[in-house]
Design a protein around this motif. Structure first.
Motif, PDB file in Angstrom:
ATOM      1  N   GLY A  85       0.807  -1.214   0.000  1.00  0.00           N
ATOM      2  CA  GLY A  85       0.000   0.000   0.000  1.00  0.00           C
ATOM      3  C   GLY A  85       0.841   1.265   0.000  1.00  0.00           C
ATOM      4  O   GLY A  85       0.545   2.220  -0.733  1.00  0.00           O
ATOM      5  N   ALA A  86       1.891   1.291   0.843  1.00  0.00           N
ATOM      6  CA  ALA A  86       2.751   2.480   0.893  1.00  0.00           C
ATOM      7  C   ALA A  86       3.438   2.713  -0.446  1.00  0.00           C
ATOM      8  O   ALA A  86       3.563   3.859  -0.902  1.00  0.00           O
ATOM      9  CB  ALA A  86       3.782   2.317   2.000  1.00  0.00           C
ATOM     10  N   ALA A  87       3.887   1.626  -1.091  1.00  0.00           N
ATOM     11  CA  ALA A  87       4.541   1.765  -2.394  1.00  0.00           C
ATOM     12  C   ALA A  87       3.548   2.209  -3.462  1.00  0.00           C
ATOM     13  O   ALA A  87       3.858   3.068  -4.300  1.00  0.00           O
ATOM     14  CB  ALA A  87       5.191   0.444  -2.789  1.00  0.00           C
ATOM     15  N   ALA A  88       2.332   1.639  -3.433  1.00  0.00           N
ATOM     16  CA  ALA A  88       1.325   1.981  -4.449  1.00  0.00           C
ATOM     17  C   ALA A  88       0.861   3.421  -4.309  1.00  0.00           C
ATOM     18  O   ALA A  88       0.571   4.095  -5.310  1.00  0.00           O
ATOM     19  CB  ALA A  88       0.141   1.024  -4.348  1.00  0.00           C
ATOM     20  N   LEU A  89       0.798   3.931  -3.059  1.00  0.00           N
ATOM     21  CA  LEU A  89       0.345   5.301  -2.851  1.00  0.00           C
ATOM     22  C   LEU A  89       1.309   6.325  -3.426  1.00  0.00           C
ATOM     23  O   LEU A  89       0.898   7.447  -3.770  1.00  0.00           O
ATOM     24  CB  LEU A  89       0.148   5.564  -1.354  1.00  0.00           C
ATOM     25  CG  LEU A  89      -1.174   5.082  -0.747  1.00  0.00           C
ATOM     26  CD1 LEU A  89      -1.154   5.245   0.764  1.00  0.00           C
ATOM     27  CD2 LEU A  89      -2.353   5.841  -1.348  1.00  0.00           C
ATOM     28  N   THR A  90       2.588   5.964  -3.520  1.00  0.00           N
ATOM     29  CA  THR A  90       3.542   6.896  -4.125  1.00  0.00           C
ATOM     30  C   THR A  90       3.246   7.093  -5.611  1.00  0.00           C
ATOM     31  O   THR A  90       3.665   8.101  -6.200  1.00  0.00           O
ATOM     32  CB  THR A  90       4.983   6.384  -3.959  1.00  0.00           C
ATOM     33  OG1 THR A  90       5.107   5.103  -4.598  1.00  0.00           O
ATOM     34  CG2 THR A  90       5.332   6.233  -2.487  1.00  0.00           C
ATOM     35  N   ARG A 176       5.737   9.285   3.637  1.00  0.00           N
ATOM     36  CA  ARG A 176       4.706   8.243   3.641  1.00  0.00           C
ATOM     37  C   ARG A 176       5.299   6.847   3.475  1.00  0.00           C
ATOM     38  O   ARG A 176       4.877   5.893   4.132  1.00  0.00           O
ATOM     39  CB  ARG A 176       3.692   8.521   2.529  1.00  0.00           C
ATOM     40  CG  ARG A 176       2.555   7.490   2.485  1.00  0.00           C
ATOM     41  CD  ARG A 176       1.560   7.796   1.389  1.00  0.00           C
ATOM     42  NE  ARG A 176       0.708   8.922   1.736  1.00  0.00           N
ATOM     43  CZ  ARG A 176       0.729  10.092   1.140  1.00  0.00           C
ATOM     44  NH1 ARG A 176       1.591  10.307   0.148  1.00  0.00           N
ATOM     45  NH2 ARG A 176      -0.077  11.065   1.487  1.00  0.00           N
ATOM     46  N   VAL A 177       6.296   6.709   2.606  1.00  0.00           N
ATOM     47  CA  VAL A 177       6.908   5.392   2.376  1.00  0.00           C
ATOM     48  C   VAL A 177       7.598   4.889   3.637  1.00  0.00           C
ATOM     49  O   VAL A 177       7.504   3.707   3.990  1.00  0.00           O
ATOM     50  CB  VAL A 177       7.904   5.462   1.212  1.00  0.00           C
ATOM     51  CG1 VAL A 177       8.621   4.128   1.046  1.00  0.00           C
ATOM     52  CG2 VAL A 177       7.194   5.838  -0.081  1.00  0.00           C
ATOM     53  N   ALA A 178       8.281   5.796   4.353  1.00  0.00           N
ATOM     54  CA  ALA A 178       8.963   5.402   5.583  1.00  0.00           C
ATOM     55  C   ALA A 178       7.968   4.970   6.651  1.00  0.00           C
ATOM     56  O   ALA A 178       8.191   3.971   7.360  1.00  0.00           O
ATOM     57  CB  ALA A 178       9.815   6.561   6.098  1.00  0.00           C
TER      58      ALA A 178
END
Length: 275
Positions: A85-90, A176-178
């Motif tokens: 999810g964090a990767a996709a949100l970027t 956000r990714v962190a």
């Protein structure tokens, strides 16, 4: 129900945050999360019930291990979902929701084809709503205890903690990714500790299979984690002076302790409610 909850999130409006309509945004997201949470818990309950049905009554230690493994594996997969999810949100918000919908849809054919159509059916007569809430005393007590146990976690871990990690004014100001990577790591750790609680924690302490006294002991130990973070927050100048490295150290060490102790509590609770 899961698809409805995810589908609702496609209706999110950025203007709710930009125009100060925070309450509207919170209510909307909470409603969507409620639907997804109910669907998730019904699925989890079904998995544990099947485990109970196929495990002989005299194999309590085996039941404890299987329930702990299933519950822990579920949480580890949830942690992997945080990474995705964090990767996709970027890339894009709607892209992330689309991936989530595809993953849920991909699981449905396996359940439809692979599970018996006799599961979930009443053996003699349909169960009324009144009978559903009129359970044995031990089940009611465990349900109430579980409400407060998981409520104490969700009140700060699910929403306030990510906001604090992201907030550049009062929190740590992480990207956000962190934030997604850190939360994912802790959830995967939590799931693995939960899976191996019977073998690595309770058996060496001669507390397996667990009983109510084991749960009371680990409930008491769990209080040390938030107490430690509260002392560091209120009794030291670390957070007042915004010493970011020290703030991160206190938060991550407290979170690590909390995840390990909570995983043991959750594993014991899951076994007792199935037993």
């Amino acid at each position: 129900m899961q698809l409805c909850g995810i589908g609702m999130l496609f209706g999110w409006q950025d203007s709710w945050a930009a125009n100060g309509q925070v309450v509207t945004g919170i209510v909307f997201v909470t409603a969507a999360q409620m639907l997804c949470g109910i669907a998730k818990d019904l699925t989890k309950l079904g998995g544990k019930t099947v485990t109970k049905l196929v495990t002989p009554d005299e194999k309590e230690s085996r039941l404890f291990k299987v329930v702990s493994f299933i519950t822990g594996f579920k949480n580890s997969m949830k942690g992997i979902g945080y990474f995705i999810g964090a990767a996709a949100l970027t890339f894009n918000y709607y892209f992330a929701l689309g991936i989530l919908l595809l993953l849920v849809l991909a699981a449905m054919p396996w359940a439809a084809v692979g599970l018996s159509n006799q599961l979930g059916r009443a053996r003699k007569e349909n169960i009324t709503l009144r009978a559903l809430f009129r359970q044995a005393y031990n089940v009611n007590v465990l349900s109430m205890a579980r409400f407060f146990l998981f409520g104490s976690r969700d009140m700060w871990f699910e929403v306030p903690l990510p906001f604090f990690l992201r907030d550049a004014v009062h929190g740590l100001g992480w990207q956000r990714v962190a934030v997604g990577a850190v939360l994912a790591g802790f959830i995967i750790l939590y799931g693995q500790v939960q899976s191996w609680t019977p073998q690595l924690v309770l058996q060496p302490l001669r507390q397996s299979p667990a009983n109510k006294y084991v749960e009371l002991l680990w409930n008491g130990l769990l209080c040390f984690a938030p107490a430690y973070m509260a002392v560091m927050l209120l009794g030291t100048p670390i957070f007042v002076n915004r010493q970011l490295p020290a703030m991160a150290g206190v938060l991550l060490s407290g979170l690590l302790l909390y995840c390990v102790l909570f995983a043991v509590n959750s594993s014991v609770h899951s076994y007792l409610i199935v037993k």
